[in-house]
Design an enzyme around this catalytic site. Structure first.
Site, PDB file in Angstrom:
ATOM      1  N   HIS A   1       8.271   3.437 -36.656  1.00  0.00           N
ATOM      2  CA  HIS A   1       8.716   3.976 -35.355  1.00  0.00           C
ATOM      3  C   HIS A   1       9.586   5.197 -35.600  1.00  0.00           C
ATOM      4  O   HIS A   1      10.219   5.314 -36.649  1.00  0.00           O
ATOM      5  CB  HIS A   1       9.509   2.907 -34.595  1.00  0.00           C
ATOM      6  CG  HIS A   1       9.521   3.133 -33.110  1.00  0.00           C
ATOM      7  ND1 HIS A   1      10.259   4.135 -32.515  1.00  0.00           N
ATOM      8  CD2 HIS A   1       8.853   2.512 -32.107  1.00  0.00           C
ATOM      9  CE1 HIS A   1      10.059   4.104 -31.209  1.00  0.00           C
ATOM     10  NE2 HIS A   1       9.195   3.125 -30.923  1.00  0.00           N
TER      11      HIS A   1
ATOM     12  N   ASP B   1      14.827  -0.130  16.871  1.00  0.00           N
ATOM     13  CA  ASP B   1      13.503  -0.091  16.242  1.00  0.00           C
ATOM     14  C   ASP B   1      12.428  -0.377  17.296  1.00  0.00           C
ATOM     15  O   ASP B   1      11.801  -1.433  17.296  1.00  0.00           O
ATOM     16  CB  ASP B   1      13.507  -1.150  15.111  1.00  0.00           C
ATOM     17  CG  ASP B   1      12.194  -1.203  14.346  1.00  0.00           C
ATOM     18  OD1 ASP B   1      11.417  -0.229  14.410  1.00  0.00           O
ATOM     19  OD2 ASP B   1      11.962  -2.236  13.677  1.00  0.00           O
TER      20      ASP B   1
HETATM   21  C1  SPV Z   1      10.363  -2.697   9.094  1.00  0.00           C
HETATM   22  O1  SPV Z   1      10.932  -2.681   8.016  1.00  0.00           O
HETATM   23  O2  SPV Z   1      10.577  -1.858   9.951  1.00  0.00           O
HETATM   24  C2  SPV Z   1       9.387  -3.731   9.380  1.00  0.00           C
HETATM   25  C3  SPV Z   1       9.464  -4.994   8.682  1.00  0.00           C
HETATM   26  O3  SPV Z   1       8.567  -3.520  10.221  1.00  0.00           O
HETATM   27  S1  SPV Z   1      10.398  -6.052   9.630  1.00  0.00           S
HETATM   28  O4  SPV Z   1      11.652  -5.442   9.943  1.00  0.00           O
HETATM   29  O5  SPV Z   1      10.554  -7.290   8.890  1.00  0.00           O
HETATM   30  O6  SPV Z   1       9.643  -6.309  10.863  1.00  0.00           O
HETATM   31 MG    MG Z   2       8.877  -1.814  11.345  1.00  0.00          MG
END
Ligand code: SPV
Ligand code: MG
Length: 679
Positions: free
Chosen positions: A329, A444
């Site tokens: 090596h 979200d």
């Molecule tokens: C995200 O990370 O935005 C997802 C996965 O969609 S979860 O939050 O588990 O739905």
């Molecule tokens: Mg998501």
């Protein structure tokens, strides 16, 4: 460095073997003479300049050396009085061309290539000795005092070790010896031309610093008679059958690799292990050439006897299987990531008396540049996009971690842990809708528009090379989804995941605590199908995410949807659940795998986080996404720092929980070096 080989004498003790040629031309193995071996080893050790003193059948010898056509600068110095003098006179005749560090060897010395490598690597002057060997009656012995050689000759027995006429001498030490050789030869005293040159050395040895270099059991013997010839030939035979092992991960071969391969091939029968694609990807970067191509490349290098697979970074498997006498090596693995692999290798070799041989690692600027270019290439859209599929086929199970910014992208790209002689890193990145929204302080609910989401992807792409899985939420209207597929594909994203929900999407981890509507199977299939028809390359993947378990519709519903979605063209299925108990997910995976062995299954074990990647893999899962851990871990740390500052009216108290400033400024790579940009 100049190699000085003393070949003037006749070697009369060899009998009629030396009637027609000088002793150094004696064959020691098929097609190999003492001299051709010495010169070949000199070449592979990187020596260039050679001085050979000739005398007895000088012309025959010189013609022979020319016929060998070695890539060496060879100067012959003829000692016409070879029968009336000793090699002290030959050295004297060569004195004008010996203004260098010198490797000096007698022309009848046969040695293991490891010996020459050690001599060359030795710092300062040295002479080879065999400390544990019995003292020879008639051959050289070296008297050693305080770790230095003070006398060399056949007459010394006290404090002495068997010694062989192979020296490395610094220019200064050689000059000191040469000056006394000159004094001897110009003294006009005949005896001073017929003695060993070592007699002149012994008088001035206190002015030199010549260390004994113990070669142990390694072959390093002069051939004085037919008996010696037979012994040496037998030892050479066993050297040629010695097994040598090296492992490579590279997909580009440079001169440094060739040099070390040549050295290793000189030590014995060389087997090369080629590191598996999965191990290369885990330890440095995705290989540019797949395993089979890298294997072929090594099979075609001269000196390589065979090439085998090397599965893990660790040498354990192949050492146990092949039991090589020697592992070779570069010395670069003494520190850094491979240090533990080296330690394990040494321990394994020790178990059966194997040996590790290390050569100085040759850093090659061109190679470093090629590595840089390879990384740049891996980040280009087409190459990055295709890598997820390749990773899936190489590794079977791919891991992805959430990234929502350049910084988190860098963490996903660069975090590596070393364990059990191997290395682990994430294979891909997940651009989560939850984390992308949270980073912007937004819910979200598909509120962050696609243009902003693309901006996140772009930021991450700018500083990383790993493949990207994009959380496409519901995919939106089918009419919009097809455009998004094209954009993501063009950017170099490898996979978009769309979930089978309609209306106002909420994060799945809310489950039925909020109103969420699952999409009609037919409608969702139409969306998948439209997306598949819109994409331009075969690399891009659309993954259908099934929300049946989230919405408590049961495994049967999930199962029905999974087959409808794959029928519609989905390249992968994500089965999601928010239960801590993974039973439902496992049940789905088992049933799905019983009918479909190939379509990749993706899981997001945020809730069922006790399951290991190994277990997922064993059950037939192909992608594990750690969907939000970087966001969730950074938030409490940031909050704590903010509270500490508020409480203490200053920042000092929170310094301990902060990354040192020196580290944060080095965190960001500066691969575009500062220059004046024409200013
Ligand atoms: C995200 O990370 O935005 C997802 C996965 O969609 S979860 O939050 O588990 O739905
Ligand atoms: Mg998501």
């Amino acid at each position: 460095m100049t190699l000085l080989i003393l070949d003037s004498g006749r070697g009369s003790r060899m009998g009629d073997i030396t009637d027609s040629h000088p002793k150094c031309m004696t064959e020691i193995s098929a097609g190999e003479t003492i001299l051709s071996r010495q010169l070949a080893l000199a070449v592979s050790a990187g020596l260039k300049n050679v001085v050979i003193t000739t005398g007895y059948l000088g012309e025959v010898l010189e013609d022979y050396v020319r016929s060998l056509d070695m890539p060496l600068d060879i100067t012959f110095v003829r000692n016409d009085e070879f029968d009336k003098t000793n090699y002290i006179w030959s050295i004297y005749l060569a004195r004008h061309i010996l203004d260098d560090d010198i490797i000096l060897m007698h022309g009848d010395l046969v040695f293991d290539s490891l010996v020459l490598d050690e001599v060359i690597a030795h710092e300062g002057s040295c002479m080879t000795v065999s400390v544990s060997a019995p003292l020879p009656e008639k051959d050289f012995k070296a008297v050693i005092e305080d770790g230095k050689i003070v006398k060399v000759g056949i007459e010394f027995f006290d404090n002495a070790a068997a010694a062989q006429p192979l020296y490395k001498l610094t220019k200064q030490d050689f000059r000191t010896w040469l000056d006394n050789i000159i004094a001897y030869c110009e003294s006009g005293i005949d005896e001073k031309r017929t003695c060993y040159a070592e007699k002149a050395l012994n008088e001035i040895s206190c002015e030199c610093e010549i260390r004994p270099l113990d070669v142990g059991e390694l072959l390093c013997s002069e051939i004085d008679n037919a008996d010696d010839l037979e012994k040496v030939s037998r030892k050479l035979d066993s050297i040629k059958h010695r097994s040598v092992y090296m492992c490579f991960s590279t997909d580009v071969i440079h001169s440094g690799h060739i040099a070390i391969i040549r050295k290793a091939a000189n030590i014995g029968r060389l087997t090369i292990g080629v590191l598996s694609d999965a191990a290369v990807a885990g330890y440095k970067r995705f290989p540019l050439l797949p395993f089979e191509e890298r294997k072929t490349m090594f099979e075609n290098i001269s000196g390589v006897s065979r090439v085998v697979g090397h599965q893990e970074l660790s040498y354990r498997e192949n050492i146990m299987r092949l039991r090589p006498d020697i592992v070779v090596h570069g010395d670069d693995w003494r520190s850094g990531v491979q240090r533990t692999v080296r330690e394990e290798t040494i321990a394994l070799l020790k178990e059966y008396g194997g040996r590790l041989v290390e050569y100085p690692y040759a850093y090659d600027e061109k190679y470093i540049e090629l590595e840089r270019r390879s990384l740049a290439e891996l980040s280009t859209p087409a190459i990055r996009r295709s890598r997820l599929k390749k990773m899936l086929s190489i590794k079977g199970l791919v891991t992805a971690i959430e990234a929502h910014s350049g910084l988190t992208g860098l963490i996903a790209e660069k975090t590596v842990v070393y364990e059990n002689g191997g290395a682990r890193q994430f294979d891909a990145m997940w651009i989560s809708s939850l984390c992308d929204s949270t980073a912007r302080g937004k819910p979200d609910i598909e509120l962050v528009d696609m243009t902003s989401r693309y901006r996140t992807v772009d930021e991450i792409m700018e500083v990383t090379t790993k493949p990207i899985i994009f959380d496409g939420d519901t995919g939106g209207l089918t009419e919009h989804f097809v455009y998004n597929v094209r954009t993501l594909e063009r950017m170099g994203v490898s996979m978009v995941v769309i979930e089978d929900k309609t209306g106002l999407k909420k994060n799945s981890l809310f489950g039925n605590e909020v109103v969420q509507t699952q999409a009609d199977i037919k409608d969702f299939c139409a969306k998948i199908n439209a997306g598949k028809r819109a994409q331009k390359t075969s690399d891009f993947m659309i993954c259908a995410r099934i929300e049946s378990l989230i919405l408590e519709k049961g495994v049967e519903d999930a199962f029905e949807r999974a087959f409808a979605y794959t029928e519609a063209g989905a390249d992968a299925i994500m089965i999601h659940s928010r239960k801590k108990d993974p039973a439902e997910v496992f049940e789905f995976v088992e049933k799905f795998r019983a009918q479909d062995a190939d379509t990749p299954i993706v899981v997001v074990p945020t809730a069922f986080d006790s399951v290991t990647e190994e277990e997922f893999k064993a059950r037939g899962v192909n992608v594990v996404i750690y969907a939000n851990q970087l966001t969730r871990s950074s938030f409490p740390a940031m909050k704590k720092a903010a509270e500490m500052i508020l409480k203490n009216h200053r920042a000092q108290e929170c310094d301990d929980i902060c990354m040192p400033f020196g580290e944060i400024i080095r965190l960001i790579p500066d691969d575009i070096k500062e220059d004046n940009y024409g200013r």
